[in-house]
Scaffold this motif. Structure first.
Motif: not given
Length: 132
Positions: A52-75
């Motif tokens: 907003r301090s840069t005078d952008l309009e229609e500012v929207e903030v949100g959350k996204i998620s991403a997952g990572a799979d591990y074979a085991d703790l060693d991975d």
């Protein structure tokens, strides 16, 4: 215009588990490598204010998620043992016994996963439209 930053405070279970383990082993060294450092513009209210301090309009903030799979703790452990990132630099400074304790503590912090497991991390996004 848009941007995205990981939610390092509460949305990164892998890094939180690793840094908490590091703090338990050598808090001074862990802190010197960023274990409890809060990054600027890593919270939704800060991103909103910045856009907003840069005078952008229609500012929207949100959350996204991403997952990572591990074979085991060693991975999961492999990048840290190889010296990747701040946690990896911390691990590289440890002797063999301390490395084993750290790996076990990370596993404990994550609920001692057995076999394949998934971790989900959150990030904050912000976007705004350049005024015409």
């Amino acid at each position: 215009m848009s941007g995205c930053v990981w939610d390092f405070e509460s949305g990164m279970p892998l890094l939180r588990a690793a840094w908490d383990a590091a703090l338990a082993i050598d808090s001074e060294l862990a802190r010197s490598l960023g274990a409890d450092r809060r990054l600027p513009f890593s919270r939704p209210d800060e991103l909103d204010e910045l856009w907003r301090s840069t005078d952008l309009e229609e500012v929207e903030v949100g959350k996204i998620s991403a997952g990572a799979d591990y074979a085991d703790l060693d991975d999961l452990w492999f990048p840290f043992a190889a010296g990747v990132g701040g946690v990896g630099r911390f691990v590289q400074s440890l002797d063999g016994d301390a490395r084993a304790r750290m790996k076990a503590q990370i596993g404990n912090n994550l609920g001692n996963p057995k076999g394949t497991f998934r971790l989900v991390a959150d990030a904050w996004y912000v976007r705004g439209r350049v005024s015409s």
